[in-house]
Motif scaffolding. Structure first.
Motif, PDB file in Angstrom:
ATOM      1  N   TRP A 238       0.754  -0.940  -0.352  1.00 42.57           N
ATOM      2  CA  TRP A 238       0.543  -0.163   0.101  1.00 42.57           C
ATOM      3  C   TRP A 238       0.698   1.571  -0.540  1.00 42.57           C
ATOM      4  O   TRP A 238       0.462   2.484  -0.584  1.00 42.57           O
ATOM      5  CB  TRP A 238      -0.510  -0.488   1.128  1.00 42.57           C
ATOM      6  CG  TRP A 238      -1.794   1.372   1.519  1.00 42.57           C
ATOM      7  CD1 TRP A 238      -1.540   2.400   2.904  1.00 42.57           C
ATOM      8  CD2 TRP A 238      -2.817   1.500   0.698  1.00 42.57           C
ATOM      9  NE1 TRP A 238      -1.888   3.364   1.683  1.00 42.57           N
ATOM     10  CE2 TRP A 238      -3.334   3.112   1.199  1.00 42.57           C
ATOM     11  CE3 TRP A 238      -3.519   0.467   0.065  1.00 42.57           C
ATOM     12  CZ2 TRP A 238      -4.281   3.646   0.819  1.00 42.57           C
ATOM     13  CZ3 TRP A 238      -4.750   1.671  -0.681  1.00 42.57           C
ATOM     14  CH2 TRP A 238      -5.467   2.735  -0.222  1.00 42.57           C
ATOM     15  N   ASP A 239       2.323   1.151   0.598  1.00 40.40           N
ATOM     16  CA  ASP A 239       3.135   2.300   0.427  1.00 40.40           C
ATOM     17  C   ASP A 239       3.589   2.985  -0.054  1.00 40.40           C
ATOM     18  O   ASP A 239       3.981   3.981  -0.698  1.00 40.40           O
ATOM     19  CB  ASP A 239       3.500   2.557   2.478  1.00 40.40           C
ATOM     20  CG  ASP A 239       2.860   1.917   3.370  1.00 40.40           C
ATOM     21  OD1 ASP A 239       1.572   2.921   3.730  1.00 40.40           O
ATOM     22  OD2 ASP A 239       3.290   1.212   3.884  1.00 40.40           O
ATOM     23  N   ALA A 240       3.732   1.919  -1.481  1.00 39.52           N
ATOM     24  CA  ALA A 240       4.810   1.871  -2.837  1.00 39.52           C
ATOM     25  C   ALA A 240       4.214   3.134  -2.988  1.00 39.52           C
ATOM     26  O   ALA A 240       2.831   3.064  -3.855  1.00 39.52           O
ATOM     27  CB  ALA A 240       5.251   0.655  -3.017  1.00 39.52           C
ATOM     28  N   PRO A 241       4.756   3.765  -4.143  1.00 41.16           N
ATOM     29  CA  PRO A 241       3.888   4.805  -4.554  1.00 41.16           C
ATOM     30  C   PRO A 241       4.168   3.886  -6.188  1.00 41.16           C
ATOM     31  O   PRO A 241       4.627   3.416  -6.496  1.00 41.16           O
ATOM     32  CB  PRO A 241       5.293   6.159  -4.621  1.00 41.16           C
ATOM     33  CG  PRO A 241       6.784   5.763  -4.634  1.00 41.16           C
ATOM     34  CD  PRO A 241       6.652   4.144  -3.983  1.00 41.16           C
ATOM     35  N   VAL A 242       2.840   4.484  -6.967  1.00 38.70           N
ATOM     36  CA  VAL A 242       2.585   4.161  -7.531  1.00 38.70           C
ATOM     37  C   VAL A 242       2.615   4.766  -9.028  1.00 38.70           C
ATOM     38  O   VAL A 242       2.972   6.153  -9.303  1.00 38.70           O
ATOM     39  CB  VAL A 242       0.799   3.281  -8.215  1.00 38.70           C
ATOM     40  CG1 VAL A 242       0.467   3.303  -9.646  1.00 38.70           C
ATOM     41  CG2 VAL A 242       0.422   3.014  -6.982  1.00 38.70           C
ATOM     42  N   VAL A 243       3.636   3.953 -10.114  1.00 39.71           N
ATOM     43  CA  VAL A 243       3.841   4.855 -11.084  1.00 39.71           C
ATOM     44  C   VAL A 243       2.735   5.032 -12.355  1.00 39.71           C
ATOM     45  O   VAL A 243       2.719   4.353 -12.822  1.00 39.71           O
ATOM     46  CB  VAL A 243       5.458   4.435 -11.667  1.00 39.71           C
ATOM     47  CG1 VAL A 243       5.960   4.987 -13.145  1.00 39.71           C
ATOM     48  CG2 VAL A 243       6.165   4.659 -10.838  1.00 39.71           C
ATOM     49  N   PRO A 244       2.832   6.373 -13.291  1.00 37.43           N
ATOM     50  CA  PRO A 244       2.016   5.954 -14.110  1.00 37.43           C
ATOM     51  C   PRO A 244       2.299   5.080 -15.106  1.00 37.43           C
ATOM     52  O   PRO A 244       3.699   5.135 -15.507  1.00 37.43           O
ATOM     53  CB  PRO A 244       2.429   7.231 -14.495  1.00 37.43           C
ATOM     54  CG  PRO A 244       2.574   8.631 -13.556  1.00 37.43           C
ATOM     55  CD  PRO A 244       3.511   7.466 -12.936  1.00 37.43           C
TER      56      PRO A 244
END
Length: 398
Positions: free
Chosen positions: A391-397
C-alpha cells in the motif's frame, strides 16, 4: 494525497464497500449506492478467500473476526473415492478460508460503516453524465448525485459497464448449474483442514468436514439450459435432489453425501457464469472494479480475492496519479493480465467438471503421475496466492 476528493461507488455487495474503504484510506470520500432497498444479509452460498485475498482485506482493515474455516490442503479424488492427487498449502502463507458469502459481506459492511463510509439503499443506476465538476449519476427514482469519479462495482451484469461501452460483453454460461448443502453424512478419514474435489462419472462434487459435524458440499451439474438463480429456485428442491441423487448414484462419497442431505437443505445457485474479456474498463471519469470488470467463474476460487485486490489497486492509482485518465489506465495495466490469466484457468477447470465418464477415467490415470512430477502446488498456485500489494509504495503512471 489524492487530487480526487469524492467518489460515487455503484454497488453495495462486497466489492463496493471494499472499494469505498480503500478510497477512503487514499483520502477520497466515497459513498456507496446500492440498488436494492435492504442489505444482502443471509444471501449467497459459500466462497473461498485465498491468501492473496486475505492480504488485500488486511489493507482495508477487514482482517479480524472473519468467520472462515481454514483450508490447509486440497485433495482430488475420482468417482470411486480413490485419491488422484494432493496439493498442500504454500510455505509461509496463511491457509485459505472457506466461509459463507454473507459472513464476508457482513464483515466488510460493518468495517465500512465503522470507518464512516455511507451506504445509500434503493438507488438503482439509470445513467451517468459527465459534467465540469465530475460525473453525475442518475438513479431510477429521479435523484442525481455528482462526484469526481464514478466506480462501477455493480457485479457481473453491471450497468456502469454498459454506460462505459454499450457493446461490452455480458456474462457467459459455463454449462454448469451450482448447488450446495450440508449433509449429515461424515466421510471416513476426511480431515477438517482439507477440501476435497471429487470428479464423478457424471458431475463434480467438492466437500469438506463441517465444524460441529457432518459435511458441507457443493456440486456442479452439467446442464444444457442456462438458468438464473431465480429460475433454478422455481423448481422444487426435492426435484433437484432427485436429479442430483441420480447423477451421483455411482460415485463415492457423492452418493452417501446426497443420501444424508435433506431436500430442504439444498441451496440452488443457478447457472455458473464467467465474464469474457472486457475491452474497456474505463471511460472519462467512470471505471469498473470487481465482477463488473473481471468475473472468473467460482471454479477459480479467486472471485472475491481478485475483487478486493482491484479495489486496493484502484485506490492506490487515484491516490498517486493526479490525472484521472492516467490513473485509470495504470490501474488497468496493473490488473488486466492477472485477472484474465485466472479466468482462463477457471475455464479449464469448468471443462474438467463436465468431461464425461471416459475422460474422467483418463484423467484419473494421468493426475497421480502429474502431481508426483511437474504439477506442484508452487507452480499451480504460487503466482496467485503469493500476490501482495504494498500500500505504501508509490504508483508509477503507465
Amino acid at each position: 494525497m489524492s487530487a480526487i476528493k469524492t467518489a460515487a461507488v455503484i454497488g453495495g455487495g462486497i466489492a463496493g464497500p471494499v472499494t469505498a474503504l480503500a478510497l477512503r484510506r487514499a483520502g477520497i470520500e466515497a459513498t456507496v449506492y446500492e440498488a436494492y432497498e435492504n442489505t444482502a444479509d443471509g444471501l449467497g452460498g459459500m466462497l473461498m478467500v485465498a491468501p492473496n485475498g486475505l492480504s488485500a482485506l488486511e489493507v482495508v482493515g477487514v482482517d479480524h473476526g472473519l468467520a472462515g474455516q481454514p483450508i490447509h490442503r486440497m485433495v482430488m479424488t475420482d468417482g470411486r473415492g480413490r485419491r488422484m492427487g494432493e496439493f498442500a498449502g504454500l510455505t509461509g502463507l496463511p491457509p485459505s478460508q472457506v466461509m459463507w458469502r454473507t459472513d464476508l459481506y457482513g464483515a466488510v459492511r460493518e468495517r465500512a460503516a465503522a470507518a464512516g463510509v455511507q451506504t445509500v439503499y434503493g438507488k438503482r443506476l439509470a445513467g451517468a453524465e459527465e459534467t465540469p465538476a465530475g460525473v453525475t449519476a442518475e438513479f431510477t427514482d429521479g435523484t442525481r448525485v455528482t462526484a469526481e469519479v464514478l466506480v462501477g462495482a455493480d457485479g457481473i451484469r453491471s450497468t456502469v459497464r454498459q454506460l462505459i461501452d454499450p457493446a461490452a460483453p455480458g456474462p457467459r454460461y459455463t454449462g454448469l448449474l451450482g448447488f450446495g448443502a450440508h449433509s449429515k453424512t461424515e466421510v471416513p478419514q476426511a480431515r477438517p483442514d482439507t477440501m476435497y474435489f471429487a470428479f464423478g462419472q457424471h458431475a463434480f462434487l467438492g466437500y469438506w468436514p463441517a465444524p460441529g459435524g457432518g459435511t458441507a458440499w457443493f456440486g456442479n451439474l452439467p446442464y444444457e439450459k442456462p438458468l438464473s438463480a431465480e429460475q433454478a429456485s422455481s423448481t422444487p428442491s426435492a426435484a433437484w435432489m432427485r436429479i442430483l441423487r441420480e447423477r451421483f448414484a455411482g460415485d463415492v462419497p457423492g452418493r452417501d453425501l446426497l443420501r444424508g442431505t435433506g431436500d430442504d437443505e439444498l441451496l440452488t445457485f443457478g447457472g455458473l457464469e464467467i465474464l469474457p474479456s472486457v475491452p474497456t474498463w474505463h471511460r472519462g471519469r467512470m471505471v469498473l472494479v470487481g465482477d463488473a470488470a473481471h468475473a472468473p467463474s467460482s471454479s477459480s476460487g479467486q472471485g472475491a480475492s481478485l475483487a478486493v485486490e482491484s479495489a486496493v489497486q484502484l485506490a492506490r492509482c487515484l491516490r498517486d496519479i493526479p490525472d484521472v485518465g492516467s490513473a485509470f489506465a495504470t490501474y488497468e495495466q496493473l490488473r488486466r493480465g492477472r485477472v484474465e490469466k485466472v479466468a482462463a484457468q477457471a475455464a479449464k477447470t469448468n471443462s474438467q467438471k463436465s468431461m464425461g465418464p471416459v475422460a474422467t477415467r483418463i484423467t484419473a490415470l494421468l493426475v497421480p503421475l502429474a502431481t508426483r512430477t511437474f504439477l506442484k502446488p508452487e507452480k499451480m498456485f504460487g503466482w496467485t496466492h503469493r500476490y501482495r500489494i504494498d500500500w505504501d509504495a508509490p504508483v508509477v503512471p503507465a
